[in-house]
Design an enzyme around this catalytic site. Structure first.
Site, PDB file in Angstrom:
ATOM      1  N   LYS A  36       0.819  -1.223   0.000  1.00 41.57           N
ATOM      2  CA  LYS A  36       0.000   0.000   0.000  1.00 41.57           C
ATOM      3  C   LYS A  36       0.852   1.272   0.000  1.00 41.57           C
ATOM      4  O   LYS A  36       0.521   2.236  -0.683  1.00 41.57           O
ATOM      5  CB  LYS A  36      -0.979  -0.002   1.173  1.00 41.57           C
ATOM      6  CG  LYS A  36      -0.374   0.281   2.525  1.00 41.57           C
ATOM      7  CD  LYS A  36      -1.431   0.465   3.583  1.00 41.57           C
ATOM      8  CE  LYS A  36      -0.791   0.668   4.941  1.00 41.57           C
ATOM      9  NZ  LYS A  36       0.019   1.873   5.061  1.00 41.57           N
ATOM     10  N   THR A  37       1.953   1.278   0.765  1.00 43.60           N
ATOM     11  CA  THR A  37       2.800   2.477   0.826  1.00 43.60           C
ATOM     12  C   THR A  37       3.406   2.758  -0.548  1.00 43.60           C
ATOM     13  O   THR A  37       3.492   3.907  -0.984  1.00 43.60           O
ATOM     14  CB  THR A  37       3.918   2.300   1.876  1.00 43.60           C
ATOM     15  OG1 THR A  37       3.317   1.957   3.124  1.00 43.60           O
ATOM     16  CG2 THR A  37       4.725   3.566   2.048  1.00 43.60           C
ATOM     17  N   ASP A 223      -3.403   7.976   4.353  1.00 43.25           N
ATOM     18  CA  ASP A 223      -2.883   6.636   4.667  1.00 43.25           C
ATOM     19  C   ASP A 223      -3.561   6.099   5.932  1.00 43.25           C
ATOM     20  O   ASP A 223      -3.994   6.880   6.784  1.00 43.25           O
ATOM     21  CB  ASP A 223      -1.364   6.727   4.885  1.00 43.25           C
ATOM     22  CG  ASP A 223      -0.695   5.362   4.901  1.00 43.25           C
ATOM     23  OD1 ASP A 223      -1.321   4.374   4.461  1.00 43.25           O
ATOM     24  OD2 ASP A 223       0.464   5.280   5.363  1.00 43.25           O
ATOM     25  N   GLU A 224      -3.659   4.783   6.065  1.00 46.09           N
ATOM     26  CA  GLU A 224      -4.224   4.120   7.270  1.00 46.09           C
ATOM     27  C   GLU A 224      -5.595   4.706   7.634  1.00 46.09           C
ATOM     28  O   GLU A 224      -5.885   5.008   8.793  1.00 46.09           O
ATOM     29  CB  GLU A 224      -3.260   4.264   8.470  1.00 46.09           C
ATOM     30  CG  GLU A 224      -1.877   3.694   8.249  1.00 46.09           C
ATOM     31  CD  GLU A 224      -1.825   2.168   8.285  1.00 46.09           C
ATOM     32  OE1 GLU A 224      -2.899   1.522   8.298  1.00 46.09           O
ATOM     33  OE2 GLU A 224      -0.714   1.614   8.292  1.00 46.09           O
ATOM     34  N   GLN A 254      -7.700  -4.546   9.385  1.00 45.00           N
ATOM     35  CA  GLN A 254      -6.654  -4.224  10.362  1.00 45.00           C
ATOM     36  C   GLN A 254      -7.052  -3.038  11.240  1.00 45.00           C
ATOM     37  O   GLN A 254      -6.195  -2.362  11.804  1.00 45.00           O
ATOM     38  CB  GLN A 254      -5.336  -3.931   9.645  1.00 45.00           C
ATOM     39  CG  GLN A 254      -4.769  -5.146   8.918  1.00 45.00           C
ATOM     40  CD  GLN A 254      -3.381  -4.894   8.361  1.00 45.00           C
ATOM     41  OE1 GLN A 254      -2.409  -4.730   9.090  1.00 45.00           O
ATOM     42  NE2 GLN A 254      -3.278  -4.852   7.045  1.00 45.00           N
ATOM     43  N   ARG A 600       1.514 -11.080  10.293  1.00 47.68           N
ATOM     44  CA  ARG A 600       2.869 -10.564  10.533  1.00 47.68           C
ATOM     45  C   ARG A 600       3.906 -11.594  10.091  1.00 47.68           C
ATOM     46  O   ARG A 600       5.078 -11.253   9.906  1.00 47.68           O
ATOM     47  CB  ARG A 600       3.106 -10.261  12.021  1.00 47.68           C
ATOM     48  CG  ARG A 600       2.238  -9.196  12.679  1.00 47.68           C
ATOM     49  CD  ARG A 600       2.132  -7.924  11.907  1.00 47.68           C
ATOM     50  NE  ARG A 600       0.959  -7.956  11.029  1.00 47.68           N
ATOM     51  CZ  ARG A 600       0.757  -7.158  10.002  1.00 47.68           C
ATOM     52  NH1 ARG A 600       1.660  -6.258   9.676  1.00 47.68           N
ATOM     53  NH2 ARG A 600      -0.336  -7.247   9.262  1.00 47.68           N
TER      54      ARG A 600
END
Length: 681
Positions: A36-37, A223-224, A254, A600
């Site tokens: 995503k980044t 973002d987020e 998330q 993770r």
């Protein structure tokens, strides 16, 4: 082909589509490890490269300064001649400061305002509580700050807050809030919550100022987005212009920070707020093996409040996810330690191994085990168990009871909880002790006898020393862990934590309960104190790699080759208190937390639970977490550790389980056997 075209060419189809769709409202649903980044940064560079906007016409909001800096660095590599790159790239708070510096006068402030930190806030609140003649124990700064933050996150200034008639405490806190806001105004100061709240107020009350920024910001990138709260979302909506070129990136699966005020509905209703919204789903994961992804995806599919996506990977199947059952929590720590020693260390660096727990107190048994076998570890996002302040406080009480000459322990005890004894009084006692060759305790007694103290200080110290001597006298007649229970109650330490109702103090209480449990592994007070002294004095800065210990909340955004997920039991995970307070909403957030934990892992994941766990000094039968029944049979290897069988079960609509008498135990009297799950050797 220029540099940016090469970057776009290396993206997958969904990522390319998300980068090229620059106009109108866009929601990018970016699964764990889906890049995503990279997409967000590439999209930003693409907008500038296509000359759709100048860098200062783009508002890009991140949640951390680290993320902002990383994005700024990436952008600067591709945009030449712009030393500041994106001048409006930063966190909600840092960008809000820019707005307020420019327009403070419109709100009745000067542009050189101060930003208060938490210590400043607490000091100010203590003064207000004192001035209003309120009970300082009942109205702690932490409690008041908790409510003020909650109100500010909802966009409520004192005049906007509505309180039920029955809540006298909240009425008093609201009064403090009102005085607090007036005081900060007098000081020409904002706290962190004010920064966003007053920007919203600025844009709502001054349409001319709002329109300046709406015209300037041709594109908004966030973002987020799943972590935004009410006031942050309102802040964004006020800055969106008629073109509605807003692109929000995040993952509803998330969203795990509701306790901080994050509202998942901002994400889930985005396409309803912005009618012509285009939704892009990034489902290709570049982090984990297929088996790990299948386990996580199947689990999260049980949530109903989600946009919906299915992660996939072009990587190999990888190792099966291991599901291990242990007799007790202690054996679970030993078992995981053995797996790390005998298998994991041979394949991976310990720096790439992590143990993710639901509650921070769970690290204690792993820390004890690693100290015993000499494995290096670090606690991320937290402090090592015996170095936590509440543990040091409790141990100090035990140390001074154990021997009266432990001046350092008594000094800590005098200040925990606070008894109105300042540094000057302590210096006076130490000076007296040095002159008369007396320990701190004897010095206090002599000075009380000779009338050296003011009445308030005298009464406080006299009461404390009498309690210490009483506890010391009784220490030979009772179990050392029962002694600590008594000390925590009679000293006022427990009530001090219970009166400050916030997450931090709840964690401290849980840590003290874990300390009481730990003490039962030792025959007496002396042997336990020796263990603590050795545990805290051992050089823990081992050369080389270390295992990472942290909560699942702290692990978000990180990745490791190997992840261990212990303690998957009902009541612990999902957490019983969360379910009791928020029901189905909490259950879905707990499941999202499980999803975060599993994703993770890049190469290997281990899930485990214990059949029994010590709780408040008693052994409680534990049930496997309902999440274990929600992970797929295929792709998972079940390992029995000295266990013949354990119960599988189904849940009622209210998330409870009904169990037959033969399966009942004190902590689980709502549960009933449904069927039996056999565990393979």
């Amino acid at each position: 082909m220029n540099n940016i075209d090469k970057i776009i060419e290396n993206l997958n189809k969904e990522q390319k589509d998300a980068v090229h769709s620059t106009e109108g409202p866009n929601l990018i649903v970016a699964g764990a490890g889906s890049g995503k980044t990279r997409v967000l940064t590439t999209r930003l560079i693409h907008i500038i490269n296509q000359k759709k906007a100048w860098p200062n016409q783009i508002l890009c909001v991140t949640f951390t300064n680290k993320a902002a800096k990383e994005m700024q660095n990436r952008v600067m590599q591709h945009i030449k001649g712009n030393s500041n790159a994106i001048s409006w790239l930063g966190t909600f708070h840092s960008i809000s400061v820019k707005f307020l510096r420019r327009h403070a006068e419109a709100l009745g402030y000067n542009s050189n305002f101060t930003i208060l930190d938490t210590d400043d806030q607490k000091k100010l609140l203590r003064n207000i509580v004192k001035g209003e003649d309120l009970d300082a124990k009942k109205f702690s700064p932490q409690l008041i700050l908790y409510h003020i933050d909650q109100w500010k996150n909802k966009g409520l200034l004192p005049k906007d807050v509505k309180i039920k008639k029955s809540s006298a405490i909240l009425k008093s806190i609201l009064k403090v809030y009102e005085i607090y806001q007036n005081k900060t105004k007098d000081l020409n100061a904002f706290d962190f919550g004010d920064l966003i709240l007053y920007c919203v107020k600025l844009f709502e009350e001054h349409s001319d100022i709002r329109e300046i920024y709406q015209k300037n910001f041709k594109y908004i990138l966030v973002d987020e987005f799943q972590d935004t709260n009410f006031i942050q979302n309102k802040w964004l909506n006020l800055l969106v212009n008629s073109d509605q070129n807003i692109c929000c990136v995040g993952d509803d699966d998330q969203s795990i920070y509701s306790w901080r005020g994050a509202e998942i509905k901002n994400f889930l209703t985005f396409d309803q707020i912005y009618k012509n919204c285009k939704v892009f789903k990034l489902e290709q994961n570049y982090r984990s093996t297929k088996n790990i992804l299948e386990t996580a995806s199947t689990l999260i599919s049980n949530n109903s409040n989600r946009v919906g996506k299915k992660l996939w990977s072009s990587a190999n199947e990888g190792e099966l996810v291991k599901l291990n059952c242990y007799k007790t929590g202690k054996e679970e720590a030993q078992g995981i330690s053995d797996i790390i020693e005998n298998k994991i260390k041979k394949k991976y660096s310990l720096n790439n191994v992590s143990i993710l727990v639901r509650a921070i107190y769970q690290t204690r048994e792993f820390e004890e085990r690693f100290l015993q076998v000499g494995i290096g570890y670090r606690v991320l996002g937290g402090i090592k168990f015996y170095e936590r302040s509440e543990i040091k406080d409790a141990v100090s009480y035990l140390r001074i009871i154990n021997q009266k000459y432990d001046d350092l322990a008594l000094e800590r005890v005098i200040g925990s909880p606070k008894r109105g004894i300042g540094e000057s009084t302590l210096n006076q006692i130490y000076t007296f002790g040095k002159k008369n060759k007396l320990c701190l305790e004897d010095s206090i007694l002599k000075m009380i006898e000779s009338g050296e103290f003011k009445p308030k200080v005298k009464n406080s110290l006299n009461h404390l020393i009498n309690m210490v001597q009483k506890w010391r006298k009784g220490s030979n007649k009772m179990k050392h862990f029962d002694l600590l229970k008594l000390v925590l109650d009679e000293s006022g330490y427990s009530s001090m934590l219970k009166n400050k109702k916030d997450l931090e103090n709840e964690n401290r209480l849980e840590n003290l309960k874990e300390l009481l449990r730990a003490m039962q592994d030792y025959d007496n007070l002396q042997s336990f104190l020796e263990h603590v002294a050795l545990a805290t004095s051992i050089d823990q800065e081992w050369e080389g790699a270390k295992i990472n210990l942290m909560t699942m909340h702290a692990a978000k955004g990180l990745e490791f080759d190997v992840v261990f997920l212990p303690g998957w039991e009902e009541g612990l995970f999902p957490h019983q208190k969360s379910l009791e307070e928020k029901g189905d909403f909490a259950l879905e957030e707990e499941r999202r937390l499980a999803y975060v934990g599993i994703t993770r892992a890049k190469k290997e994941a281990y899930i485990s639970f214990a059949m029994k766990r010590a709780y408040h000094g008693d052994w409680m039968d534990a049930l496997p977490s309902r999440f274990i029944n929600e992970i797929p049979e295929e792709g998972v290897e079940k390992n029995e550790i000295n266990i013949v069988e354990t119960a599988d079960f189904e849940f009622n609509q209210d998330n409870s389980i009904d169990f037959d008498e033969e399966f009942r135990s004190p902590g689980w009297d709502r549960y009933k056997k449904n069927k039996m799950l056999k565990w393979k050797k």
